[in-house]
Design an enzyme around this catalytic site. Sequence first.
Site, PDB file in Angstrom:
ATOM      1  N   GLY A  84      56.126  13.214  13.511  1.00  0.00           N
ATOM      2  CA  GLY A  84      56.299  12.170  14.511  1.00  0.00           C
ATOM      3  C   GLY A  84      55.026  11.997  15.315  1.00  0.00           C
ATOM      4  CB  CYS A  85      53.754   9.159  17.315  1.00  0.00           C
ATOM      5  SG  CYS A  85      55.310   8.654  18.074  1.00  0.00           S
ATOM      6  CE1 TYR A  86      55.284  10.377  23.448  1.00  0.00           C
ATOM      7  CE2 TYR A  86      57.324   9.835  22.334  1.00  0.00           C
ATOM      8  CZ  TYR A  86      56.409   9.584  23.336  1.00  0.00           C
ATOM      9  OH  TYR A  86      56.613   8.544  24.216  1.00  0.00           O
ATOM     10  CB  THR A 112      50.818  13.718  15.400  1.00  0.00           C
ATOM     11  OG1 THR A 112      51.637  13.637  14.232  1.00  0.00           O
ATOM     12  CG2 THR A 112      49.348  13.646  15.002  1.00  0.00           C
ATOM     13  CB  CYS A 113      49.921  13.155  20.381  1.00  0.00           C
ATOM     14  SG  CYS A 113      48.782  12.771  21.713  1.00  0.00           S
TER      15      CYS A 113
END
Lengths: 345, 345, 345, 345
Positions: free
Chosen positions: A148-150, A152-153
Amino acid sequence: MKNAAVLGASGYTGAEAVRLILGHPKLKLTALTAYSRAGEVYSDVFRNFAGQDLPALVTADEVNWDEIDVVFACLPHGASQETIAKIYNRVETVIDLSADFRLSDPELYADTYGRPHDFTELLSQRVYGLSEFARDLLKGAKLVACPGCYPTCTMLALLPGLAEGLIDPERLIVDAKSGVTGAGRKASLSFAYSETTDGAQAYAIGAHRHAPEMDQAMKDFAGVSAKVRFTPHLLPMNRGMIATCHVELSDGVSVDTLRAHYEDTYKSEPFVHVLAAGQVPQTRHVRGSNHCQIGVFADRTPGSAVIVSVIDNLTKGSSGQAIQNYNLTQGWDETLGLTGVGVFP
Amino acid sequence: MKNAAVLGASGYTGAEAVRLILGHPKLKLTALTAYSRAGEVYSDVFRNFAGQDLPALVTADEVNWDEIDVVFACLPHGASQETIAKIYNRVETVIDLSADFRLSDPELYADTYGRPHDFTELLSQRVYGLSEFARDLLKGAKLVACPGCYPTCTMLALLPGLAEGLIDPERLIVDAKSGVTGAGRKASLSFAYSETTDGAQAYAIGAHRHAPEMDQAMKDFAGVSAKVRFTPHLLPMNRGMIATCHVELSDGVSVDTLRAHYEDTYKSEPFVHVLAAGQVPQTRHVRGSNHCQIGVFADRTPGSAVIVSVIDNLTKGSSGQAIQNYNLTQGWDETLGLTGVGVFP
Amino acid sequence: MKNAAVLGASGYTGAEAVRLILGHPKLKLTALTAYSRAGEVYSDVFRNFAGQDLPALVTADEVNWDEIDVVFACLPHGASQETIAKIYNRVETVIDLSADFRLSDPELYADTYGRPHDFTELLSQRVYGLSEFARDLLKGAKLVACPGCYPTCTMLALLPGLAEGLIDPERLIVDAKSGVTGAGRKASLSFAYSETTDGAQAYAIGAHRHAPEMDQAMKDFAGVSAKVRFTPHLLPMNRGMIATCHVELSDGVSVDTLRAHYEDTYKSEPFVHVLAAGQVPQTRHVRGSNHCQIGVFADRTPGSAVIVSVIDNLTKGSSGQAIQNYNLTQGWDETLGLTGVGVFP
Amino acid sequence: MKNAAVLGASGYTGAEAVRLILGHPKLKLTALTAYSRAGEVYSDVFRNFAGQDLPALVTADEVNWDEIDVVFACLPHGASQETIAKIYNRVETVIDLSADFRLSDPELYADTYGRPHDFTELLSQRVYGLSEFARDLLKGAKLVACPGCYPTCTMLALLPGLAEGLIDPERLIVDAKSGVTGAGRKASLSFAYSETTDGAQAYAIGAHRHAPEMDQAMKDFAGVSAKVRFTPHLLPMNRGMIATCHVELSDGVSVDTLRAHYEDTYKSEPFVHVLAAGQVPQTRHVRGSNHCQIGVFADRTPGSAVIVSVIDNLTKGSSGQAIQNYNLTQGWDETLGLTGVGVFP
């Protein structure tokens, strides 16, 4: 050249995959699928592709999967696993951008996504593609679950410190912020312009579906059992994501030591850049690119620190990392098709 | 009717004070001052005042201070104390919106603002005007220091829980976000449109000048000695501020208990509203108003909570609270001139 | 005090009417209606009203219309005439913000809105409330049709010149731009944040429904028969509207003469301000207010000019002018409830 | 591979040139110059280049021009001609993005830019690089003047109709709108976030410097002597430009005929796309790309039409067209380095 299909090309991650594939030297875009918008000309669905020579937008059933080498699945969770199961034996590689194969434990999946996982055999084969930490596993993989984007970041910000024991896994507070494209392409009052511009808000406090995925990644990649306290926010910007990680340093560890370790960890990475002391990452500098920028800062009280990480949620947080992962499955240079820098201003 | 002067009317907090004074039933706008823009017609400096009958924009020296009852000082720190000292004996009340009288300890002021405090005698007389917590002190006060925008937003979120011992003062992490107007009206590349739109960033990590002010407020209003860990961010919006406070509950305290205490604390407040469980505050709903909205949420791990507070940084975070404070010094209804609700959408 | 009801309070013009009525010294908000959202607490529908003492949100059938003096109808066209017809004899005054009573000719209404007008008798009684040009007619009126936002913005720019014969009615090109709130509050992909931010577009070129209304206004208020060439655009802003009117000067008329005539026409108007030569109106300066700012400029070729007009589409373009019109029907000071200036920045 | 230098790399058009050159298969970025920021690391000046291997940022004097093949001059007007004159004989090709060589008549230059042209001999050699209309002239050219952003956007919309006699050159009204990056990178109150967001305005009405350049282009490329009536606007967006051209059809010409002619003119163009009837161009669809989208529409009155053209002001309106022009000078495929599509959303 490999033949690529994008499943769910009418959404934002699908469109971003198409954009990146068009610039990839070893990928040929062979099929584009959608559900309700099948039959439309793709450049009518996303006008930025006007003038490009693209395949017709069809349903998944209309694709001749035997001629497809790699599938980028940009479908909603649930729909993704079903479609992937149907075509799995007819294609060489599946890169899934949905949530369906991110959590390795089917029960956790069921708890988190409110539905059972129907393809646990597939699930057991998948590789979780946090690219920078999964290169060996990705080589030759057939099924890749893109994070997911969160996660990953956030994981790019936390894993080096956790793996090295420099920060306390019991005291992780992540205050994250996302642009509106993270909500996908849909008609919804919540994401209408006038309801989301010129203002900010938290959401899903204490209850976001990406939090268990972060716990899993910390266990798998740093060997720590912990629960991140995660609060996401919605900001009035299109693309961009920032994870502000409030951490406690382990005894005797200084912020300079912590930053030096991050610099060392990422020094050869093509996409992850640790900024010099005092430089604060900004989401706008990675806009439209697969890059991540990280800053490490002392907080006010001794022994505390702040690690800030920024990505483009649609690129490194989704379709860009998907391409990077596919490159890694093939043993190619992982930057193929991803060499663009942030579109700033 | 009292005669009001706005010092520093060419800045954003000055303009907001002018806007609010024009709608105040007991204030007459009698003087407007500026430095470099003195001599200009005020509605040329702020075109939103076209057609209004306003005093000329003059230098502070040109004002006949003997006819002024109340001064709203919207000057930069340093300049504010100097000007106030000059006119202090000629006016009835001074409401200072700068940082000059916020910190009661001159040494802390010097450390924080990088210059000595030159008017410590005045400083000793000032009342720190966090309106909801300082009503008794404000009544009859001659010199009021209005809190910074971040301290206002954050303290409204933290003080009730701290004062009642419901949350741990040793574990306070505040992740705050502000709109760009917080930077004031100036020509600066850092706040140029193309450098601040469509993106987000943290700044002044671990080192923002408002953090010591928060520590002081926690001591003065809740009797706790603690240091808040404070990280501000700059968001692509004009007005609006959000403080996301990551806290630990004291033993045996539930989130529902915490929320009930906030509801009870603020139940009669005209400007502070505790939202129902599950409702998340959004800055856009308080835009242009003196209101604050607060939400209380369980975080992921037992014993942890998130308190979210939103204000308009220029109104409740500055000029609105200044008016509220003046109303309180006069023993008037504190909502005079401040009855407008948020301009949404 | 008059009792006011807002019909269709769940939309943006409804919410703006509520906001303004709350600040009106002679209006008491007595009823709020909605259709699908009836039964909800109003401050849950528009969170900016948290803490306000407001009537419940009910269906139109649940209102006791006999106790209502004035109705502000903020319904979609079609629905508006039907509801108004039902309650018309039970209330004193109806201020309609929809398109239903704007066009005096039922056939033109049918052509323009794609449905017949079902209440032509009512239609014949209505006053078209372009406030500055209809004061005499508005006094004592029972049914007022408030102009569309584009006609309001454009006619304030064109009527003085047309009425005096200073500009050529045969050569009127209006290039207008609106903020996104003009589209109303609805779940629609076309007005999703990511589809409308950071970009601009024209729409409804040559075919916007407000164009015939402009022709009618030019005939009624300036006595000229002409068709304006009208092209609207959608801009990435919340509120705000700008009409850039490209005109030809009549023989012997200079731009200075034209500007002087506008200054003279509007010199006593509380809401319409003609800027000095060289000052260009900006929509942000009238944000949230009932003001209009107008600039008159020479174009490049001799005999041509540009007249620019800006308003807030939700205020002067809709709910603000509605209040102004009601004030005029009652013979009150027309600025009651509308004294606020633009919320800038 | 050709060695490229970017003069004035600390501005927005400079940064965009750098971004594009990095993706160009036949260009090697060899030198980057700036004035006040010389000596800084380029990725500190534009953080989106973090991690890229780039030349140091130096003054123009520090460059060894003999090793440079092509110069992209992104300097302010005046400064550009001076610097180009100095290095002209040491490099193979100069692509100038400033205004200095756009106007072929030195007197018109002096009138328009308020300073004499000091290098008229150079001026007489330059090719005006409106790529699609100047291919033959560009081949082998040593000095190319890239058109301004407004002329590019507008001429692509007007030239086909003018050249074919389908529209009246005497009645051209262009209402154009630009994103804020068009103002360049500078500390200026006029372009501060809070002064430019959430609002719109016209500027330089009847007096913009790009208007004479448009007249020249109409003469040079369509053989018509005319003055366009040109009104630009500033919109709250980063990149993007839209020219809404209000035109009169020549006798007997229909809108369908006009559109068909545009389709025919541009049918083989890689960067200019005429949309189908009813499709309206949006600036966001060309964001970050070298593409232009054009729509042709009937206006309300018979014989009138609207032609809408959108580009990214920094790409097709500046640095992208500069690269395209250099490709054409070399006889290369003009799409080299420019194959990216619009970054949407």
